[in-house]
Structure formats: C-alpha cells, structure tokens
Motif scaffolding. Sequence first.
Motif, PDB file in Angstrom:
ATOM      1  N   LYS A  89       0.837  -1.194   0.000  1.00  0.00           N
ATOM      2  CA  LYS A  89       0.000   0.000   0.000  1.00  0.00           C
ATOM      3  C   LYS A  89       0.879   1.253   0.000  1.00  0.00           C
ATOM      4  O   LYS A  89       2.033   1.234   0.421  1.00  0.00           O
ATOM      5  CB  LYS A  89      -0.919   0.018   1.232  1.00  0.00           C
ATOM      6  CG  LYS A  89      -1.843  -1.195   1.350  1.00  0.00           C
ATOM      7  CD  LYS A  89      -2.835  -1.257   0.206  1.00  0.00           C
ATOM      8  CE  LYS A  89      -3.786  -2.445   0.361  1.00  0.00           C
ATOM      9  NZ  LYS A  89      -4.725  -2.559  -0.782  1.00  0.00           N
ATOM     10  N   SER A  90       0.315   2.366  -0.458  1.00  0.00           N
ATOM     11  CA  SER A  90       1.059   3.620  -0.500  1.00  0.00           C
ATOM     12  C   SER A  90       1.263   4.187   0.903  1.00  0.00           C
ATOM     13  O   SER A  90       0.593   3.773   1.870  1.00  0.00           O
ATOM     14  CB  SER A  90       0.327   4.645  -1.355  1.00  0.00           C
ATOM     15  OG  SER A  90      -0.874   5.046  -0.710  1.00  0.00           O
ATOM     16  N   GLU A  92       0.342   7.105   1.838  1.00  0.00           N
ATOM     17  CA  GLU A  92      -0.905   7.761   2.235  1.00  0.00           C
ATOM     18  C   GLU A  92      -1.946   6.752   2.724  1.00  0.00           C
ATOM     19  O   GLU A  92      -2.601   6.972   3.747  1.00  0.00           O
ATOM     20  CB  GLU A  92      -1.475   8.577   1.071  1.00  0.00           C
ATOM     21  CG  GLU A  92      -2.736   9.335   1.441  1.00  0.00           C
ATOM     22  CD  GLU A  92      -3.212  10.254   0.340  1.00  0.00           C
ATOM     23  OE1 GLU A  92      -4.317  10.026  -0.186  1.00  0.00           O
ATOM     24  OE2 GLU A  92      -2.467  11.216   0.010  1.00  0.00           O
ATOM     25  N   LYS A  93      -2.085   5.642   2.025  1.00  0.00           N
ATOM     26  CA  LYS A  93      -3.085   4.650   2.426  1.00  0.00           C
ATOM     27  C   LYS A  93      -2.718   4.009   3.761  1.00  0.00           C
ATOM     28  O   LYS A  93      -3.585   3.754   4.600  1.00  0.00           O
ATOM     29  CB  LYS A  93      -3.247   3.597   1.334  1.00  0.00           C
ATOM     30  CG  LYS A  93      -4.003   4.100   0.110  1.00  0.00           C
ATOM     31  CD  LYS A  93      -4.185   3.013  -0.939  1.00  0.00           C
ATOM     32  CE  LYS A  93      -4.987   3.535  -2.125  1.00  0.00           C
ATOM     33  NZ  LYS A  93      -5.132   2.509  -3.191  1.00  0.00           N
ATOM     34  N   ASN A  94      -1.421   3.735   3.964  1.00  0.00           N
ATOM     35  CA  ASN A  94      -0.980   3.202   5.258  1.00  0.00           C
ATOM     36  C   ASN A  94      -1.347   4.150   6.385  1.00  0.00           C
ATOM     37  O   ASN A  94      -1.938   3.750   7.393  1.00  0.00           O
ATOM     38  CB  ASN A  94       0.538   2.988   5.245  1.00  0.00           C
ATOM     39  CG  ASN A  94       0.952   1.576   4.882  1.00  0.00           C
ATOM     40  OD1 ASN A  94       0.846   0.663   5.686  1.00  0.00           O
ATOM     41  ND2 ASN A  94       1.406   1.393   3.651  1.00  0.00           N
ATOM     42  N   ARG A 125       6.383  11.674  -2.356  1.00  0.00           N
ATOM     43  CA  ARG A 125       6.352  10.213  -2.463  1.00  0.00           C
ATOM     44  C   ARG A 125       5.128   9.608  -1.774  1.00  0.00           C
ATOM     45  O   ARG A 125       5.066   8.404  -1.593  1.00  0.00           O
ATOM     46  CB  ARG A 125       7.636   9.636  -1.865  1.00  0.00           C
ATOM     47  CG  ARG A 125       8.909  10.255  -2.442  1.00  0.00           C
ATOM     48  CD  ARG A 125      10.128   9.441  -2.132  1.00  0.00           C
ATOM     49  NE  ARG A 125      10.109   8.168  -2.827  1.00  0.00           N
ATOM     50  CZ  ARG A 125      11.098   7.268  -2.788  1.00  0.00           C
ATOM     51  NH1 ARG A 125      12.178   7.520  -2.080  1.00  0.00           N
ATOM     52  NH2 ARG A 125      11.015   6.128  -3.424  1.00  0.00           N
ATOM     53  N   ARG A 126       4.163  10.435  -1.435  1.00  0.00           N
ATOM     54  CA  ARG A 126       3.034   9.969  -0.633  1.00  0.00           C
ATOM     55  C   ARG A 126       2.223   8.880  -1.328  1.00  0.00           C
ATOM     56  O   ARG A 126       1.562   8.079  -0.666  1.00  0.00           O
ATOM     57  CB  ARG A 126       2.135  11.145  -0.254  1.00  0.00           C
ATOM     58  CG  ARG A 126       1.429  11.803  -1.408  1.00  0.00           C
ATOM     59  CD  ARG A 126       0.747  13.095  -0.964  1.00  0.00           C
ATOM     60  NE  ARG A 126      -0.211  12.863   0.091  1.00  0.00           N
ATOM     61  CZ  ARG A 126      -0.536  13.769   1.010  1.00  0.00           C
ATOM     62  NH1 ARG A 126       0.036  14.960   1.005  1.00  0.00           N
ATOM     63  NH2 ARG A 126      -1.441  13.484   1.926  1.00  0.00           N
ATOM     64  N   HIS A 127       2.276   8.814  -2.664  1.00  0.00           N
ATOM     65  CA  HIS A 127       1.512   7.797  -3.389  1.00  0.00           C
ATOM     66  C   HIS A 127       2.365   6.582  -3.778  1.00  0.00           C
ATOM     67  O   HIS A 127       1.876   5.675  -4.446  1.00  0.00           O
ATOM     68  CB  HIS A 127       0.862   8.408  -4.625  1.00  0.00           C
ATOM     69  CG  HIS A 127      -0.126   9.499  -4.285  1.00  0.00           C
ATOM     70  ND1 HIS A 127      -1.253   9.272  -3.532  1.00  0.00           N
ATOM     71  CD2 HIS A 127      -0.114  10.827  -4.586  1.00  0.00           C
ATOM     72  CE1 HIS A 127      -1.919  10.410  -3.380  1.00  0.00           C
ATOM     73  NE2 HIS A 127      -1.244  11.365  -4.007  1.00  0.00           N
ATOM     74  N   ASN A 128       3.629   6.583  -3.351  1.00  0.00           N
ATOM     75  CA  ASN A 128       4.496   5.426  -3.609  1.00  0.00           C
ATOM     76  C   ASN A 128       4.142   4.281  -2.667  1.00  0.00           C
ATOM     77  O   ASN A 128       3.827   4.503  -1.489  1.00  0.00           O
ATOM     78  CB  ASN A 128       5.964   5.785  -3.369  1.00  0.00           C
ATOM     79  CG  ASN A 128       6.529   6.683  -4.442  1.00  0.00           C
ATOM     80  OD1 ASN A 128       5.785   7.319  -5.186  1.00  0.00           O
ATOM     81  ND2 ASN A 128       7.844   6.767  -4.512  1.00  0.00           N
ATOM     82  N   GLU A 129       4.208   3.054  -3.191  1.00  0.00           N
ATOM     83  CA  GLU A 129       4.032   1.900  -2.310  1.00  0.00           C
ATOM     84  C   GLU A 129       5.198   1.826  -1.331  1.00  0.00           C
ATOM     85  O   GLU A 129       6.329   2.189  -1.659  1.00  0.00           O
ATOM     86  CB  GLU A 129       3.949   0.610  -3.132  1.00  0.00           C
ATOM     87  CG  GLU A 129       2.690   0.502  -3.971  1.00  0.00           C
ATOM     88  CD  GLU A 129       2.630  -0.795  -4.757  1.00  0.00           C
ATOM     89  OE1 GLU A 129       3.629  -1.559  -4.725  1.00  0.00           O
ATOM     90  OE2 GLU A 129       1.594  -1.048  -5.396  1.00  0.00           O
ATOM     91  N   GLN A 132       8.571   0.332  -2.162  1.00  0.00           N
ATOM     92  CA  GLN A 132       9.451   1.073  -3.067  1.00  0.00           C
ATOM     93  C   GLN A 132      10.402   1.995  -2.303  1.00  0.00           C
ATOM     94  O   GLN A 132      11.322   2.554  -2.895  1.00  0.00           O
ATOM     95  CB  GLN A 132       8.618   1.901  -4.056  1.00  0.00           C
ATOM     96  CG  GLN A 132       7.737   1.066  -4.983  1.00  0.00           C
ATOM     97  CD  GLN A 132       6.821   1.919  -5.843  1.00  0.00           C
ATOM     98  OE1 GLN A 132       6.402   2.997  -5.442  1.00  0.00           O
ATOM     99  NE2 GLN A 132       6.527   1.446  -7.039  1.00  0.00           N
TER     100      GLN A 132
END
Length: 308
Positions: A89-90, A92-94, A125-129, A132
């Motif tokens: 998960k990104s 942000e989602k975490n 980088r908030r949308h990076n998994e 990564q």
Amino acid sequence: MQLIVTAISKAYANVQAVKKVSFQINSGDIFALLGPNGAGKSSIIRMLVGMTKPDSGSILISFQDQHYDHVPRRLLGYLPEDRGLYPDKSIEKNLLYLAQLHGLSKAQALAEMDTWLQVFELTERRHNELKQLSKGNQQKVQLIAAVLHKPALVILDEPFSGLDPINQEKVVEFLKQLKARGMTVILSAHQMAMVEKLADHMLLMAQGQVVLAGTLEQIRGQSVDKRQLKVAFEGAVSAEQLQQLPAIAEATADGRHWLLTLAEAVTVSQCLQQLLQLGELTQVEMQNTDLHQLYLAAMAKHQPEAAA
C-alpha cells in the motif's frame, strides 16, 4: 500527563526480567530508557502499555484528573520494535488506515499527514508503495503513524534504527517538535549521542535493575567514571613530571595540551595546586564525560557486581 512507576517487578519462568524499578515522568518530558539487550526495557514498556501486568509494585498514569494503571490506547502513540506497515500500500493509504483506527476522520488524518510528510521530506512520495521506499524512509512513515492522532504519550522503541546520520538528525528534530507540542516521549535507543541531545531524564538499566537515573548531569555525578582535566602550560612540561604528581593518575599529550586523569578522591582544587608547582597554566578545562562513556563505565562496573 504524569507517569509514576513504583518498585515494579516482573518474572518470566525462571528469569527475573525487572527488579523493583521506580521512576517518574512528567508531562512534556523526553525520558530515555537505556540498557543493553536483556536489561528489562521491553518488559517495562509492555507493562506500561498494558500488554502485561507487574508481579508487584504499581504504575499510575494521571491525565486530566483521570487515573489509570497503564496507558490507555487513545492516549498512546507507539513505535514497536517489530514494525507493522503494509508494503503493497502507499504511504498515504498506510497512514490513513492507521489514523482512522485511532478515530481520526479522513480530513483530520490528511491535515496531520501533510504536516509530518513535509517534515520528513516525503510529500512527493506519498503515493508510492511502501516497498518502493528505502528502509530509512519506511522508518519515517512508521514514526509518522505513531503520532498522527496527537497522543499524550509516545513510546518509541529504537526510532533511529536503520537511519543514516542525516536522517537520524531529522528524527532528533521530529522529537523536539513532539516536545514542543506538549507530548511526553519515552525513548528506548542505543544511539547515545542522539539520546544525549534529547533526553530530559534517563534511566540506565542492566539485568532488570536500575544502574543510573536522572538528568545527564545527575548521572555524571553518580558515575564512578574517571574525571579528566584538559590543561596547557606556559612553558614545557613532560609526561614524567606530571605523572609524579600524587593528584594525577594518568597524563596523555593532546597536541599542545595535556589530558589529565585525576587520582581517586583528589579534588580539582588539589590537582590545580600541584600543577602550578610545574609552571603557569594558560588553560584549564574540565572534560565532561559523554553519555556513551558513562554507559560503558556503568556496564563494566555492574557486570562484576552481578556476577558476585
């Protein structure tokens, strides 16, 4: 928030993990819990958060006229030794998921998240998994997750783990910001230079017992570590002349200066009187022992006592 721990003990099977440990943490303090692996730090943290209960002694948490025997979940921010994020998960989602578990609305979580992502330079980088990211950046996300819900007490177990020196300094600034916001912090770490910059009070443990406790200056006063002076003379003085003085246990050249270890039970004043017999002093500086040296000296002293 105030936390008072009185003579708590905890045993597991035949191992006495904690032996009558007492300490107090006041609101807004950064309190460092120090010691080697197996010293009892994790056992104390488990008791503070209510995962286990003391076999004897007491824990009293006071917050806004309410009293508890462990830190309530709603007041607690916790960075555990074993991290727990979702790599697929990104960022942000975490963070959204964990913030909402603490009762924050999406709008509240995003507002807090924006602030902390900026502090740690992760906004882009908030949308990076998570998978990564480097280990250090994953650590930063875990730190943010611990404080998004604005807890009264934050317990951080090895927050500097996996970070390079630059990012360790970012965590130092992060902890200073927590203090500025009025949060109380319990910090368990092995990076003594970082702890020395931050901690208002410290508790140094070994084999379940308190070895040293207090502010850095109080711990220096309790320590049996050697006292040292850095001096310079107007004229030439030899190591042999210095070592013949009763007040000097050891003399080491340090460029144009001498680093002198005082003999046991000798005062600084007595030492200076003897040094002046050799010539005029142009510099005298008391060398403060750093926390790393105090830690090593305390552990070295404690091991023979424990064996006995």
